[in-house]
Scaffold this motif. Structure first.
Motif, PDB file in Angstrom:
ATOM      1  N   GLN A 154     -11.052 117.153  69.674  1.00 26.80           N
ATOM      2  CA  GLN A 154     -12.435 116.760  69.954  1.00 26.80           C
ATOM      3  C   GLN A 154     -13.413 117.598  69.147  1.00 26.80           C
ATOM      4  OE1 GLN A 154     -13.514 116.086  73.976  1.00 26.80           O
ATOM      5  NE2 GLN A 154     -11.592 115.133  74.521  1.00 26.80           N
ATOM      6  N   GLN A 168     -17.289 113.415  74.764  1.00 22.40           N
ATOM      7  CA  GLN A 168     -16.754 112.592  75.861  1.00 22.40           C
ATOM      8  C   GLN A 168     -17.841 112.482  76.933  1.00 22.40           C
ATOM      9  OE1 GLN A 168     -13.419 114.818  77.415  1.00 22.40           O
ATOM     10  NE2 GLN A 168     -14.489 116.772  77.236  1.00 22.40           N
ATOM     11  N   SER A 170     -17.128 113.040  80.012  1.00 26.84           N
ATOM     12  CA  SER A 170     -16.677 113.906  81.115  1.00 26.84           C
ATOM     13  C   SER A 170     -17.672 114.990  81.541  1.00 26.84           C
ATOM     14  CB  SER A 170     -15.326 114.529  80.763  1.00 26.84           C
ATOM     15  OG  SER A 170     -14.377 113.503  80.519  1.00 26.84           O
ATOM     16  N   GLN A 173     -19.296 114.427  84.749  1.00 26.98           N
ATOM     17  CA  GLN A 173     -18.587 114.816  85.988  1.00 26.98           C
ATOM     18  C   GLN A 173     -19.203 116.098  86.535  1.00 26.98           C
ATOM     19  OE1 GLN A 173     -14.330 115.213  85.961  1.00 26.98           O
ATOM     20  NE2 GLN A 173     -14.029 113.561  84.474  1.00 26.98           N
ATOM     21  N   ARG A 194     -17.502 112.257  67.640  1.00 35.11           N
ATOM     22  CA  ARG A 194     -16.403 113.133  67.214  1.00 35.11           C
ATOM     23  C   ARG A 194     -16.351 113.171  65.699  1.00 35.11           C
ATOM     24  NH1 ARG A 194     -11.435 112.086  71.553  1.00 35.11           N
ATOM     25  NH2 ARG A 194     -12.850 112.119  73.330  1.00 35.11           N
ATOM     26  N   GLN A 208     -17.991 105.636  75.912  1.00 37.14           N
ATOM     27  CA  GLN A 208     -16.977 105.763  76.970  1.00 37.14           C
ATOM     28  C   GLN A 208     -17.581 105.369  78.311  1.00 37.14           C
ATOM     29  OE1 GLN A 208     -15.500 109.821  77.071  1.00 37.14           O
ATOM     30  NE2 GLN A 208     -13.781 109.327  75.723  1.00 37.14           N
ATOM     31  N   GLU A 210     -16.995 106.719  82.050  1.00 34.34           N
ATOM     32  CA  GLU A 210     -16.363 107.769  82.848  1.00 34.34           C
ATOM     33  C   GLU A 210     -16.405 107.340  84.308  1.00 34.34           C
ATOM     34  OE1 GLU A 210     -15.532 110.457  81.085  1.00 34.34           O
ATOM     35  OE2 GLU A 210     -14.786 111.803  82.655  1.00 34.34           O
ATOM     36  N   PHE A 248      -4.661 116.327  79.946  1.00 31.49           N
ATOM     37  CA  PHE A 248      -6.078 116.620  79.723  1.00 31.49           C
ATOM     38  C   PHE A 248      -6.369 117.845  80.583  1.00 31.49           C
ATOM     39  CE2 PHE A 248      -5.445 112.048  79.475  1.00 31.49           C
ATOM     40  CZ  PHE A 248      -6.022 111.719  78.263  1.00 31.49           C
ATOM     41  N   PHE A 250      -8.722 118.988  82.234  1.00 32.15           N
ATOM     42  CA  PHE A 250      -9.544 118.879  83.450  1.00 32.15           C
ATOM     43  C   PHE A 250      -8.952 117.979  84.517  1.00 32.15           C
ATOM     44  CE2 PHE A 250     -11.126 115.060  81.350  1.00 32.15           C
ATOM     45  CZ  PHE A 250     -11.088 115.437  80.006  1.00 32.15           C
ATOM     46  N   VAL A 251      -7.722 117.487  84.294  1.00 35.75           N
ATOM     47  CA  VAL A 251      -7.035 116.743  85.363  1.00 35.75           C
ATOM     48  C   VAL A 251      -5.611 117.265  85.535  1.00 35.75           C
ATOM     49  CG1 VAL A 251      -8.343 114.579  85.306  1.00 35.75           C
ATOM     50  CG2 VAL A 251      -6.472 114.934  83.678  1.00 35.75           C
ATOM     51  N   GLY A 282      -7.902 107.983  79.140  1.00 35.49           N
ATOM     52  CA  GLY A 282      -7.233 108.958  79.998  1.00 35.49           C
ATOM     53  C   GLY A 282      -7.669 108.841  81.449  1.00 35.49           C
ATOM     54  N   SER A 283      -6.875 109.502  82.306  1.00 34.88           N
ATOM     55  CA  SER A 283      -7.210 109.514  83.729  1.00 34.88           C
ATOM     56  C   SER A 283      -6.415 110.630  84.406  1.00 34.88           C
ATOM     57  CB  SER A 283      -6.858 108.172  84.367  1.00 34.88           C
ATOM     58  OG  SER A 283      -5.445 107.990  84.350  1.00 34.88           O
ATOM     59  N   GLY A 284      -6.699 110.853  85.660  1.00 34.44           N
ATOM     60  CA  GLY A 284      -5.914 111.847  86.392  1.00 34.44           C
ATOM     61  C   GLY A 284      -6.647 112.349  87.625  1.00 34.44           C
ATOM     62  N   ALA A 305     -10.444 110.972  88.222  1.00 30.80           N
ATOM     63  CA  ALA A 305     -11.385 110.671  87.139  1.00 30.80           C
ATOM     64  C   ALA A 305     -10.671 109.843  86.087  1.00 30.80           C
ATOM     65  CB  ALA A 305     -11.917 111.963  86.520  1.00 30.80           C
ATOM     66  N   PHE A 306     -11.471 109.095  85.348  1.00 33.52           N
ATOM     67  CA  PHE A 306     -10.899 108.366  84.200  1.00 33.52           C
ATOM     68  C   PHE A 306     -11.963 108.246  83.119  1.00 33.52           C
ATOM     69  CE2 PHE A 306     -12.620 105.238  87.158  1.00 33.52           C
ATOM     70  CZ  PHE A 306     -13.425 104.468  86.352  1.00 33.52           C
TER      71      PHE A 306
HETATM   72  N1  PHE Z   1     -12.553 112.521  78.454  1.00 35.25           N
HETATM   73  C1  PHE Z   1     -11.192 112.212  78.092  1.00 35.25           C
HETATM   74  C2  PHE Z   1     -11.152 111.887  76.594  1.00 35.25           C
HETATM   75  O1  PHE Z   1     -12.171 111.544  76.043  1.00 35.25           O
HETATM   76  C3  PHE Z   1     -10.657 111.065  78.883  1.00 35.25           C
HETATM   77  C4  PHE Z   1     -10.456 111.409  80.319  1.00 35.25           C
HETATM   78  C5  PHE Z   1     -11.478 111.255  81.224  1.00 35.25           C
HETATM   79  C6  PHE Z   1      -9.238 111.871  80.792  1.00 35.25           C
HETATM   80  C7  PHE Z   1     -11.304 111.551  82.569  1.00 35.25           C
HETATM   81  C8  PHE Z   1      -9.041 112.186  82.094  1.00 35.25           C
HETATM   82  C9  PHE Z   1     -10.060 112.025  82.982  1.00 35.25           C
HETATM   83  O2  PHE Z   1     -10.132 111.959  75.968  1.00 35.25           O
END
Ligand code: PHE
Length: 338
Positions: A154, A168, A170, A173, A194, A208, A210, A248, A250-251, A282-284, A305-306
């Motif tokens: 990133q 992102q 995120s 969040q 990016r 994105q 989120e 990731f 943060f998850v 992504g997610s988690g 989160a995703f």
């Molecule tokens: N922010 C992450 C990305 O850009 C995606 C993601 C978001 C993953 C939330 C997990 C939870 O790659």
């Protein structure tokens, strides 16, 4: 009597004019206070008493003749003018109309609204955050410390030390959980940046969506159910979602999410590169460290989160082959989604 005759002749010569302005002048010339007729009346006093009455009558006759003739001519000239005006202002109602082009929303704006509508109906709120972010919100608070290798994927544009264009959505969040106590149920859609080389699937600017849910007793099955519901509404009720382990910071656990290919329904085709699946993002489950960073007790609260790509959603939904098309402003492309 001779003079009367001459004035009549003069008048008949002059009255042939075609201009209204000229006609007005003629009127004054003959009928004005110092005009020809007035002169004649003045001359009456030099005439013998015997002839006075007849001559006066003659002058009066001439006067009313001139008056009537001028009025008649004036009417005629005015009618001609009016006809000319009408002719010049004529509108041809049979001509084809001039079409007014209307604008339309950009396809990414449309997808954004569609995604928001779906999540709003599922009880989510819509949040926003700044595109210019601090290192803290974009990385640190998301459990990505300064020398963490996850930063490599990133790399971004720095505006100053520790001030950057977000990579992102995120960081929203963190901003949300700083502001609101759980239960939290939000999505946030926005532009991300990016330092990627441009090709058909990479753009230094992209979008994105989120999602973040934090509450007591939130589990991975809530994440699965939410993304499945969204996917079905966005891409059709037969679409499936696949979770595969991923990382990731943060998850924990983290998962890569894919949907079954909407073109071949999972059979395998060119679009899904013969895998039957399309990667969405992504997610988690929100990492305990992230909750601690915003003073939420991870023993009491859990979250999921995703983060999915908006361009990706649009490309799959409409069969758009190249991410660059969203930003080239080619009307032939844009108008298809009006
Ligand atoms: N922010 C992450 C990305 O850009 C995606 C993601 C978001 C993953 C939330 C997990 C939870 O790659």
């Amino acid at each position: 009597m001779k003079e009367i005759e001459e004035i009549k002749k003069e008048f008949e010569e002059k009255i042939k004019t075609k201009s209204i302005e000229e006609l007005k002048k003629i009127e004054t010339y003959f009928l004005g206070r110092k005009g020809k007729i007035a002169d004649l009346f003045k001359a009456l006093k030099n005439i013998s008493e015997k002839k006075k009455k007849d001559t006066g009558q003659e002058i009066n006759n001439l006067k009313s003749y001139i008056e009537k003739t001028i009025t008649y001519h004036l009417k005629e000239l005015e009618n001609i003018e009016k006809d000319k005006l009408l002719e010049s202002e004529k509108i041809d109602v049979t001509l084809p109309g001039v079409k007014l082009e209307t604008g339309g929303l950009h396809i990414l704006s449309k997808i954004t609204r569609e995604v928001e509508d779906i999540f709003l109906s599922m009880g989510f709120d819509v949040m926003t955050g700044p595109e210019i972010e601090s290192d803290y919100y974009n990385f640190e608070a998301l459990n990505i410390p300064e020398f963490h290798p996850a930063r490599d994927m990133q790399d971004t544009f720095y505006l100053a030390k520790k001030i950057l264009l977000r990579t992102q959505t995120s960081p929203i969040q963190i901003r949300t959980m700083e502001k609101y106590k759980p239960p939290v149920r939000i999505i946030a859609i926005g532009r991300c940046y990016r330092r990627d080389a441009i090709d058909s699937s990479h753009s230094p600017i992209f979008h994105q969506v989120e999602g973040l849910v934090v509450d007591k007793k939130i589990s991975f099955s809530n994440l699965k159910g939410t993304l499945l519901e969204f996917t079905k509404r966005m891409f059709g009720p037969e679409t499936k979602v696949r979770f595969s382990p991923s990382y990731f910071p943060f998850v924990e656990p983290g998962a890569e999410t894919a949907i079954s290919c909407v073109i071949c329904k999972g059979e395998g085709c060119r679009v899904c590169k013969y895998t039957g699946w399309l990667e969405m993002g992504g997610s988690g489950m929100v990492h305990p460290n992230v909750l601690k960073n915003v003073n939420i007790d991870p023993e009491e609260y859990q979250g999921f989160a995703f983060g999915w790509g908006i361009e990706r959603i649009a490309m799959i939904k409409y069969g758009i082959p190249d991410i660059r098309m969203f930003f080239q402003n080619d009307l032939r492309f844009l108008e298809q989604f009006k």
